[in-house]
Enzyme design. Structure first.
Site, PDB file in Angstrom:
ATOM      1  N   ASN A  37      28.301  31.495  51.869  1.00  0.00           N
ATOM      2  CA  ASN A  37      29.044  30.823  52.928  1.00  0.00           C
ATOM      3  C   ASN A  37      28.246  30.738  54.225  1.00  0.00           C
ATOM      4  O   ASN A  37      27.842  31.750  54.792  1.00  0.00           O
ATOM      5  CB  ASN A  37      30.366  31.558  53.176  1.00  0.00           C
ATOM      6  CG  ASN A  37      31.394  30.684  53.872  1.00  0.00           C
ATOM      7  OD1 ASN A  37      31.081  29.615  54.389  1.00  0.00           O
ATOM      8  ND2 ASN A  37      32.639  31.147  53.882  1.00  0.00           N
ATOM      9  N   HIS A 122      46.442  37.439  49.844  1.00  0.00           N
ATOM     10  CA  HIS A 122      46.244  37.600  51.281  1.00  0.00           C
ATOM     11  C   HIS A 122      47.503  37.179  52.027  1.00  0.00           C
ATOM     12  O   HIS A 122      47.727  35.985  52.254  1.00  0.00           O
ATOM     13  CB  HIS A 122      45.081  36.744  51.758  1.00  0.00           C
ATOM     14  CG  HIS A 122      43.748  37.223  51.322  1.00  0.00           C
ATOM     15  ND1 HIS A 122      42.584  36.832  51.939  1.00  0.00           N
ATOM     16  CD2 HIS A 122      43.359  38.070  50.335  1.00  0.00           C
ATOM     17  CE1 HIS A 122      41.551  37.407  51.354  1.00  0.00           C
ATOM     18  NE2 HIS A 122      41.999  38.155  50.361  1.00  0.00           N
ATOM     19  N   ARG A 147      47.283  42.082  50.487  1.00  0.00           N
ATOM     20  CA  ARG A 147      46.508  42.457  51.665  1.00  0.00           C
ATOM     21  C   ARG A 147      47.280  42.042  52.918  1.00  0.00           C
ATOM     22  O   ARG A 147      47.853  40.956  52.962  1.00  0.00           O
ATOM     23  CB  ARG A 147      45.141  41.774  51.653  1.00  0.00           C
ATOM     24  CG  ARG A 147      44.171  42.342  52.676  1.00  0.00           C
ATOM     25  CD  ARG A 147      42.859  41.575  52.726  1.00  0.00           C
ATOM     26  NE  ARG A 147      42.983  40.354  53.524  1.00  0.00           N
ATOM     27  CZ  ARG A 147      41.940  39.649  53.981  1.00  0.00           C
ATOM     28  NH1 ARG A 147      40.706  40.039  53.680  1.00  0.00           N
ATOM     29  NH2 ARG A 147      42.121  38.554  54.683  1.00  0.00           N
ATOM     30  N   TYR A 159      40.476  37.160  62.573  1.00  0.00           N
ATOM     31  CA  TYR A 159      40.055  37.087  61.174  1.00  0.00           C
ATOM     32  C   TYR A 159      41.216  37.430  60.238  1.00  0.00           C
ATOM     33  O   TYR A 159      41.963  38.375  60.458  1.00  0.00           O
ATOM     34  CB  TYR A 159      38.907  38.062  60.903  1.00  0.00           C
ATOM     35  CG  TYR A 159      38.756  38.343  59.425  1.00  0.00           C
ATOM     36  CD1 TYR A 159      38.105  37.431  58.601  1.00  0.00           C
ATOM     37  CD2 TYR A 159      39.325  39.468  58.842  1.00  0.00           C
ATOM     38  CE1 TYR A 159      38.008  37.647  57.238  1.00  0.00           C
ATOM     39  CE2 TYR A 159      39.228  39.690  57.476  1.00  0.00           C
ATOM     40  CZ  TYR A 159      38.574  38.784  56.683  1.00  0.00           C
ATOM     41  OH  TYR A 159      38.494  38.986  55.340  1.00  0.00           O
ATOM     42  N   ASP A 221      41.896  44.910  55.669  1.00  0.00           N
ATOM     43  CA  ASP A 221      40.472  44.667  55.880  1.00  0.00           C
ATOM     44  C   ASP A 221      40.146  44.829  57.362  1.00  0.00           C
ATOM     45  O   ASP A 221      40.635  44.065  58.198  1.00  0.00           O
ATOM     46  CB  ASP A 221      40.126  43.251  55.414  1.00  0.00           C
ATOM     47  CG  ASP A 221      38.641  42.935  55.478  1.00  0.00           C
ATOM     48  OD1 ASP A 221      37.871  43.815  55.907  1.00  0.00           O
ATOM     49  OD2 ASP A 221      38.260  41.818  55.086  1.00  0.00           O
ATOM     50  N   HIS A 223      37.057  44.454  58.489  1.00  0.00           N
ATOM     51  CA  HIS A 223      36.004  43.461  58.669  1.00  0.00           C
ATOM     52  C   HIS A 223      34.858  43.962  59.544  1.00  0.00           C
ATOM     53  O   HIS A 223      34.352  43.234  60.398  1.00  0.00           O
ATOM     54  CB  HIS A 223      36.574  42.149  59.204  1.00  0.00           C
ATOM     55  CG  HIS A 223      35.982  40.959  58.517  1.00  0.00           C
ATOM     56  ND1 HIS A 223      35.252  39.982  59.161  1.00  0.00           N
ATOM     57  CD2 HIS A 223      36.002  40.586  57.217  1.00  0.00           C
ATOM     58  CE1 HIS A 223      34.850  39.073  58.305  1.00  0.00           C
ATOM     59  NE2 HIS A 223      35.292  39.412  57.109  1.00  0.00           N
ATOM     60  N   GLU A 247      39.524  48.510  53.891  1.00  0.00           N
ATOM     61  CA  GLU A 247      38.275  47.838  53.516  1.00  0.00           C
ATOM     62  C   GLU A 247      37.363  47.617  54.718  1.00  0.00           C
ATOM     63  O   GLU A 247      37.834  47.283  55.809  1.00  0.00           O
ATOM     64  CB  GLU A 247      38.623  46.487  52.878  1.00  0.00           C
ATOM     65  CG  GLU A 247      37.443  45.609  52.546  1.00  0.00           C
ATOM     66  CD  GLU A 247      37.874  44.222  52.128  1.00  0.00           C
ATOM     67  OE1 GLU A 247      36.986  43.344  52.043  1.00  0.00           O
ATOM     68  OE2 GLU A 247      39.070  43.997  51.886  1.00  0.00           O
ATOM     69  N   GLU A 273      31.282  43.907  50.396  1.00  0.00           N
ATOM     70  CA  GLU A 273      31.226  42.473  50.119  1.00  0.00           C
ATOM     71  C   GLU A 273      29.971  41.817  50.685  1.00  0.00           C
ATOM     72  O   GLU A 273      29.581  40.743  50.236  1.00  0.00           O
ATOM     73  CB  GLU A 273      32.478  41.755  50.625  1.00  0.00           C
ATOM     74  CG  GLU A 273      32.624  41.654  52.120  1.00  0.00           C
ATOM     75  CD  GLU A 273      33.908  40.944  52.512  1.00  0.00           C
ATOM     76  OE1 GLU A 273      33.827  39.957  53.253  1.00  0.00           O
ATOM     77  OE2 GLU A 273      34.990  41.374  52.080  1.00  0.00           O
ATOM     78  N   ARG A 294      32.993  46.555  46.602  1.00  0.00           N
ATOM     79  CA  ARG A 294      33.552  45.248  46.942  1.00  0.00           C
ATOM     80  C   ARG A 294      32.589  44.086  46.723  1.00  0.00           C
ATOM     81  O   ARG A 294      32.834  42.978  47.188  1.00  0.00           O
ATOM     82  CB  ARG A 294      33.997  45.269  48.410  1.00  0.00           C
ATOM     83  CG  ARG A 294      35.267  46.048  48.647  1.00  0.00           C
ATOM     84  CD  ARG A 294      36.473  45.226  48.232  1.00  0.00           C
ATOM     85  NE  ARG A 294      36.648  44.074  49.097  1.00  0.00           N
ATOM     86  CZ  ARG A 294      36.891  42.838  48.686  1.00  0.00           C
ATOM     87  NH1 ARG A 294      36.955  42.556  47.388  1.00  0.00           N
ATOM     88  NH2 ARG A 294      37.043  41.849  49.550  1.00  0.00           N
ATOM     89  N   HIS A 323      34.922  41.119  45.259  1.00  0.00           N
ATOM     90  CA  HIS A 323      35.150  40.081  46.260  1.00  0.00           C
ATOM     91  C   HIS A 323      35.571  38.792  45.571  1.00  0.00           C
ATOM     92  O   HIS A 323      34.919  38.343  44.631  1.00  0.00           O
ATOM     93  CB  HIS A 323      33.828  39.883  47.010  1.00  0.00           C
ATOM     94  CG  HIS A 323      33.912  39.084  48.261  1.00  0.00           C
ATOM     95  ND1 HIS A 323      34.889  39.268  49.214  1.00  0.00           N
ATOM     96  CD2 HIS A 323      33.107  38.092  48.737  1.00  0.00           C
ATOM     97  CE1 HIS A 323      34.680  38.444  50.232  1.00  0.00           C
ATOM     98  NE2 HIS A 323      33.612  37.709  49.952  1.00  0.00           N
ATOM     99  N   ASP A 327      35.520  31.251  49.072  1.00  0.00           N
ATOM    100  CA  ASP A 327      34.104  30.870  49.134  1.00  0.00           C
ATOM    101  C   ASP A 327      33.314  31.441  47.968  1.00  0.00           C
ATOM    102  O   ASP A 327      32.089  31.306  47.931  1.00  0.00           O
ATOM    103  CB  ASP A 327      33.459  31.236  50.476  1.00  0.00           C
ATOM    104  CG  ASP A 327      33.543  32.708  50.822  1.00  0.00           C
ATOM    105  OD1 ASP A 327      33.972  33.497  49.957  1.00  0.00           O
ATOM    106  OD2 ASP A 327      33.187  33.070  51.956  1.00  0.00           O
ATOM    107  N   GLU A 350      40.442  40.770  44.060  1.00  0.00           N
ATOM    108  CA  GLU A 350      40.872  39.852  45.110  1.00  0.00           C
ATOM    109  C   GLU A 350      41.035  38.455  44.514  1.00  0.00           C
ATOM    110  O   GLU A 350      40.190  37.996  43.762  1.00  0.00           O
ATOM    111  CB  GLU A 350      39.830  39.835  46.225  1.00  0.00           C
ATOM    112  CG  GLU A 350      40.188  38.936  47.399  1.00  0.00           C
ATOM    113  CD  GLU A 350      39.154  38.998  48.508  1.00  0.00           C
ATOM    114  OE1 GLU A 350      39.487  38.629  49.647  1.00  0.00           O
ATOM    115  OE2 GLU A 350      38.007  39.422  48.233  1.00  0.00           O
TER     116      GLU A 350
END
Length: 413
Positions: A37, A122, A147, A159, A221, A223, A247, A273, A294, A323, A327, A350
């Site tokens: 991505n 999600h 999630r 995010y 998450d 992130h 996560e 990830e 992940r 993951h 994407d 996921e």
């Protein structure tokens, strides 16, 4: 079973995907996902200019040898571009081998270890009421794990929060990479405040548990946005809400940072990830600093690379949590599902539903029923690429956002 030719296909049915298509002399075709991505064309060029010329005439059945040839033979090892290119070749060769055998890939990986792979969706909202509605929608779609992500009071775009409600098929408008119709788009810059986030998140999980009870597996998450001590605090504060995992609590480059988090919380941890090889996990696995890995098949050297990682993790009782956002193309998702079904140390998968346009380009056979994913019994991966449809969606440049703190300092996105 020699490779006759290989080619890359770049298409953008709502977002950009890079696919490698390998064809043998007897006409068997295999697909591999090479999507990275925001850096898609870097992988496409790596494949087209450096990797594809090495494939013609090779024995498609010698998968491990080809993996080692491309990994060790390049000298410059690892890295997301190199490992995504390697993943595409490897996954395409597994697709070919399974089609030649007349079997779904998971049978060549040892057969099924379970009926299906538990998947999480999600759920998100700009505020708590919108989040609770999203959780209800996911439960209605059949998810049995969710999630949880919300907006943070005082901040703008955050995010993990979808920009619209789900369509009739349970798909959300969630694509963080911004695309330009004519020419490159500069990355969107978002603003972040970790202290505000740390105050807000425990109240969110309190509301979700109050509404949906103690049984529903909940994930979150971070992130990569916290320091180790901030992550330790959040993990401790979330303990009453019994998370399935926290996560990417902190940037993964410093594996030793997870020691501090582990010392202060019993909340299960997942990370990886942005990792792309088993070597990124050495400290995390041998010291049991995480509970779930992940990585994605697409970014970790394909089915062969991911299997090496999962076998290593299994030695230490650590499970998979591959993951699987939008994407990762349906080719990459299918590859993950075959591994999910076969490996013993599966944890959770996921799963974000791809757009209708994406599913027109990639014809899938995997299925989602009663909260479980199954790759299907179609020989190979079970995904076919419609090249005519792919041509209708040309590549459009896109960048993932950049994050800044309230004082303007660049932060982890």
């Amino acid at each position: 079973m020699r490779i006759e030719h290989a080619e890359t296909v770049v298409t953008s049915p709502g977002r950009n995907f890079v696919t490698l298509r390998v064809t043998t002399e007897d006409g068997i075709t295999g697909l591999g996902d090479a999507t990275l991505n925001g850096r898609e064309l870097a992988v496409e060029a790596c494949l087209r200019e450096h990797v594809v010329p090495l494939l013609t005439g090779r024995d498609a059945a010698r998968i491990e040898d080809t993996w080692q040839y491309l990994y060790r033979g390049a000298y410059w090892r690892r890295g997301p571009v190199t490992m995504a290119a390697l993943a595409a070749v490897d996954t395409a060769l597994w697709d070919i081998k399974a089609k030649a055998a007349g079997m779904p890939l998971y049978q060549l990986l040892g057969g099924a270890s379970r009926r299906g792979a538990l998947a999480y969706g999600h759920a998100s909202g700009r505020d708590v009421p919108e989040l609770l509605d999203s959780v209800r929608a996911h439960l209605e779609q059949g998810y049995r794990a969710v999630r949880i992500q919300t907006g943070v009071p005082g901040l703008g775009t955050v995010y993990g929060v979808a920009s619209s409600a789900a369509d009739g098929e349970g798909r959300y408008d969630y694509e963080p990479a911004r695309r330009a119709a004519g020419g490159p788009a500069l990355p969107v810059e978002e603003t972040w405040d970790t202290r505000a986030y740390l105050r807000h998140v425990p109240r969110v999980f309190e509301a979700v548990r109050h509404e949906f009870g103690p049984e529903l597996p909940l994930l979150h998450d971070g992130h990569h946005r916290m320091t180790p001590i901030q992550a330790a605090r959040l993990g401790r504060d979330l303990e009453p809400y019994d998370l399935f995992w926290l996560e990417d609590a902190t940037p993964g480059e410093d594996q030793a940072a997870l020691r501090l988090i582990r010392q202060h919380t019993t909340t299960p941890l997942a990370i990886g990830e942005v990792f792309n090889s088993v070597h990124d996990y050495t400290t995390l696995l041998t010291e049991r600093l995480i509970d779930y890995v992940r990585s994605a098949v697409t970014h970790t050297g394909g089915v062969t690379g991911m299997r090496k990682l999962l076998d290593f993790a299994a030695v230490y009782g650590i499970k998979s949590g591959m993951h699987g956002p939008t994407d990762i193309s349906p080719v990459g998702m299918a590859a993950a599902l075959h591994l999910d079904l076969a490996v013993h140390n599966f944890g959770i998968q996921e799963y974000m539903r791809h757009s209708a346009d994406t599913l027109e380009v990639f014809r899938t056979s995997y299925r989602f029923e009663d909260g479980l994913l199954h790759p299907s019994d179609t020989p190979g991966l079970g995904v076919e690429l419609d090249t005519e449809a792919a041509r209708r969606f040309p590549y459009r440049p896109a960048y993932l956002p950049v994050n800044r703190l309230t004082d303007g300092t660049v932060h982890d996105w």
